[in-house]
Design an enzyme around this catalytic site. Structure first.
Site, PDB file in Angstrom:
ATOM      1  N   GLN A  51       0.811  -1.222   0.000  1.00 39.61           N
ATOM      2  CA  GLN A  51       0.000   0.000   0.000  1.00 39.61           C
ATOM      3  C   GLN A  51       0.844   1.271   0.000  1.00 39.61           C
ATOM      4  O   GLN A  51       0.322   2.356  -0.247  1.00 39.61           O
ATOM      5  CB  GLN A  51      -0.954   0.021   1.205  1.00 39.61           C
ATOM      6  CG  GLN A  51      -2.047  -1.034   1.102  1.00 39.61           C
ATOM      7  CD  GLN A  51      -3.008  -0.934   2.254  1.00 39.61           C
ATOM      8  OE1 GLN A  51      -2.753  -1.449   3.332  1.00 39.61           O
ATOM      9  NE2 GLN A  51      -4.128  -0.256   2.058  1.00 39.61           N
ATOM     10  N   GLU A 133      -5.134  -7.657   6.267  1.00 33.21           N
ATOM     11  CA  GLU A 133      -3.741  -7.295   5.937  1.00 33.21           C
ATOM     12  C   GLU A 133      -2.980  -8.471   5.326  1.00 33.21           C
ATOM     13  O   GLU A 133      -2.141  -8.276   4.447  1.00 33.21           O
ATOM     14  CB  GLU A 133      -3.010  -6.767   7.171  1.00 33.21           C
ATOM     15  CG  GLU A 133      -3.651  -5.555   7.839  1.00 33.21           C
ATOM     16  CD  GLU A 133      -3.969  -4.396   6.909  1.00 33.21           C
ATOM     17  OE1 GLU A 133      -3.318  -4.254   5.849  1.00 33.21           O
ATOM     18  OE2 GLU A 133      -4.910  -3.634   7.227  1.00 33.21           O
ATOM     19  N   HIS A 136      -3.688  -8.527   1.772  1.00 35.39           N
ATOM     20  CA  HIS A 136      -2.939  -7.519   0.997  1.00 35.39           C
ATOM     21  C   HIS A 136      -1.600  -8.058   0.483  1.00 35.39           C
ATOM     22  O   HIS A 136      -1.236  -7.803  -0.663  1.00 35.39           O
ATOM     23  CB  HIS A 136      -2.645  -6.281   1.855  1.00 35.39           C
ATOM     24  CG  HIS A 136      -3.683  -5.197   1.766  1.00 35.39           C
ATOM     25  ND1 HIS A 136      -4.025  -4.581   0.587  1.00 35.39           N
ATOM     26  CD2 HIS A 136      -4.430  -4.596   2.723  1.00 35.39           C
ATOM     27  CE1 HIS A 136      -4.949  -3.646   0.821  1.00 35.39           C
ATOM     28  NE2 HIS A 136      -5.220  -3.643   2.112  1.00 35.39           N
TER      29      HIS A 136
HETATM   30 NI    NI Z   1      -6.536  -2.409   3.128  1.00 32.63          NI
END
Ligand code: NI
Length: 174
Positions: A51, A133, A136
């Site tokens: 991210q 997470e 991700h």
């Molecule tokens: Ni997220």
């Protein structure tokens, strides 16, 4: 510490399975510090390295009023039960989705010192964040887990975070 810009849906870095960290050294600890700062700046409760544009299997979780912590090479080793939840993501601003997550989640990972740890959570925000997470770093976003497009809701502009005031608990993004 450096606040780094958040990458948004459509950025290919979010879709590439991230690389395993082979050695937990100072460069990884600096990454964790940057991720933690970037997460708080964006008012998130969790963040994964992709991210901020880094393709490594590192996540940080910062549950409100608790110490933030990092998980390196996280793997969900156990999950059980199902519950419906509302969820958001820093990489999908302005939207919330309603999806099915597990009730109890156990993750195996390395901590910032490179020691193996297990984190177990049940029926709380941490359990949700552990799954979100870990997704991700596998290149998965919560929008992939929606049963239908109608489970994704666009927030009214007034409810989109603009930096003013603390968000309500159900408004936090991961
Ligand atoms: Ni997220």
């Amino acid at each position: 510490m450096t606040i780094r810009p958040i990458r948004y849906l459509g950025d290919p870095v979010l879709r590439r399975p991230a690389k395993k960290v082979s050695r937990v050294d100072d460069s990884i600890r600096r990454l964790i510090a940057d991720m933690t700062e970037s997460m708080y700046q964006a008012q998130g409760v969790g963040i994964a390295a992709p991210q901020i544009g880094v393709g490594l299997r590192v996540v940080v979780i910062g549950i409100p009023d608790e110490e933030p912590f990092a998980l390196i090479n996280p793997v969900v080793i156990k999950r059980s039960g199902e519950r419906r939840l509302d969820e958001g993501c820093l990489s999908v601003p302005g939207y919330r989705g309603n999806l099915t997550r597990s009730i109890a989640v156990t993750v195996k990972a390395l901590n910032e010192e490179g020691r193996e740890i297990r984190v177990r959570a049940e029926d709380d925000l941490l359990a949700q964040a552990l799954e979100h997470e870990t997704d991700h770093v596998n290149g998965t976003l919560y929008v992939d887990r929606l049963d239908s497009k109608t489970d994704l809701v666009k927030l009214e502009p007034a409810r989109v975070h603009s930096g003013g005031g603390a968000p309500a608990e159900d408004d936090e993004d991961e």
